[in-house]
Design a protein around this motif. Sequence first.
Motif, PDB file in Angstrom:
ATOM      1  N   ALA A 160     -25.087 -15.645 -19.461  1.00 39.07           N
ATOM      2  CA  ALA A 160     -25.680 -15.374 -20.869  1.00 39.07           C
ATOM      3  C   ALA A 160     -24.634 -15.786 -21.945  1.00 39.07           C
ATOM      4  CB  ALA A 160     -25.950 -13.970 -21.073  1.00 39.07           C
ATOM      5  N   ARG A 216     -32.418 -12.256 -24.892  1.00 41.24           N
ATOM      6  CA  ARG A 216     -30.977 -12.872 -25.366  1.00 41.24           C
ATOM      7  C   ARG A 216     -31.266 -14.154 -25.797  1.00 41.24           C
ATOM      8  NH1 ARG A 216     -30.257  -8.544 -23.039  1.00 41.24           N
ATOM      9  NH2 ARG A 216     -28.656  -7.187 -23.358  1.00 41.24           N
ATOM     10  N   GLU A 248     -21.595  -4.654 -22.551  1.00 41.59           N
ATOM     11  CA  GLU A 248     -22.929  -5.138 -22.004  1.00 41.59           C
ATOM     12  C   GLU A 248     -23.189  -5.274 -20.547  1.00 41.59           C
ATOM     13  OE1 GLU A 248     -23.103  -9.557 -22.887  1.00 41.59           O
ATOM     14  OE2 GLU A 248     -25.135  -9.348 -23.386  1.00 41.59           O
ATOM     15  N   ARG A 289     -25.340 -18.696 -24.904  1.00 41.40           N
ATOM     16  CA  ARG A 289     -25.250 -18.512 -26.186  1.00 41.40           C
ATOM     17  C   ARG A 289     -23.989 -19.192 -26.952  1.00 41.40           C
ATOM     18  NH1 ARG A 289     -25.675 -12.086 -25.214  1.00 41.40           N
ATOM     19  NH2 ARG A 289     -23.559 -12.381 -24.538  1.00 41.40           N
TER      20      ARG A 289
END
Length: 457
Positions: free
Chosen positions: A131, A51, A17, A135
């Motif tokens: 992120a 995302r 990523e 998440r």
Amino acid sequence: MDIAGVDNAVVAEVEREASELLSALIQIDTSNPPGDETKVAEFMAAWFAERGVDGGQIVGEPEHRRSFVLRLESGRPGPSLLLLAHEDVVPANAPDWQVPPFSGLIRDGYVWGRGAVDIKNLVAAHAVAAARIARAGGPAAGTLVYACTADEEEGSVGGARWLVANRPDLVRTDYVINEGGGHFLERAGRRVYLLESGEKGTAQFRITVKGEAGHASVPLRSGNAVIAAARVVEALVSHRLPLVIDGSSEDLVRLLVDSPALRERLRDPKTARDALVDLARRDVQLADMIEPLYGFAFSPTIVASNSVAVNVYPTQVEVSVDCRMLAGHDEQEVLTEVRTALDGVEADWDLVWIGPVVRGNSSPYPSALSAAIRGTLRRFVPEAELANSHSVGFTDSNWFRAAFPDTIAYNFAPHLVEGYDEVTPRYHNVDERILVRDLAFQALFAESVAREVLSRP
Ligand SMILES: [Zn+2]
């Protein structure tokens, strides 16, 4: 090299990523000037939105030079932490490179291109960290802020400076982690990571020495500005400037100088100056790191005469001098030292500052943030030691400390595999690149520190 305590599958996922993101960011040319950083701000807004992380804002002016800020509020009381990095890069001359500088090529375990270590790597690593936290449900307490900002390299229009002045509601936090430190050195069997808790300031000046014009075939018995300027240069560089031995160099001496006797002499103002000379003989790299933290220095860099012909005496000669001040010191001290150095020197001179004088500043150390950084570092790299130091250059942390006196801002972006010697020469240089493993380490590190700082009220 493994990252202690982190599952290999997680490392592989973060590597993928982060390296894809860094590669894409490098392909957006934000050479400053002109910058055009809004392209990165828009890209990051879309990246987070894809995302499922919403709420980011594109802010700043002018329109083509904007920053991106995202706030992740836990809804529970607690501290706030800003993960900061800049969007712009310095220009690159493609023919000098092994790979096209804006290709973002991933090859031989590296991501290549302008910004790979300064500092789109951190734009990417901090984004992956934020992120992953978002998440997983967001920070446990307090607020995590992510920002990538315009115009760090030139500092002419704003970016971080604009944000602290115009949008403190978005960026004022208890803690800031920014680019700058995080490189490690290996000395005396130790792996020592450099954390920068402060930065030196800049007070560059130009001394104009006046002289008498005339035909050079006739002897000028006095008033030759070239000769007077030479005296000025000699007096400045031979002047004994005051020594400052403070917390910015203490850890470096304690952890990195291997000889106990030399350590003692470096700590004593009476012997430190000679000890620095001895240190430079043993370990010039370490001396180059420590000596600038012992006060300011006068470094003449340009001498220019206004004579256009070799047979004409000039009416003035300009001597330009680079001078960096430690945090907590100011240009008045510089001026006093120049006057003392030139007292009695046969020269008709005056001084002007070149560009804006910028005072250095620093944050308290140690702190809850340095404890979280040290704890995380030890968990990932058990043999690591953390050393407090100050940057001799300038970063956006300076604006945050100046605008928000209670904010603690540190420069820390650690590498795992490649050390100071390998990484720092790539700044602003050809073939800039970062190991994918080090990039992932920066992301996992930022995530872990943020979780620790924001774990409880
Ligand atoms: Zn930078």
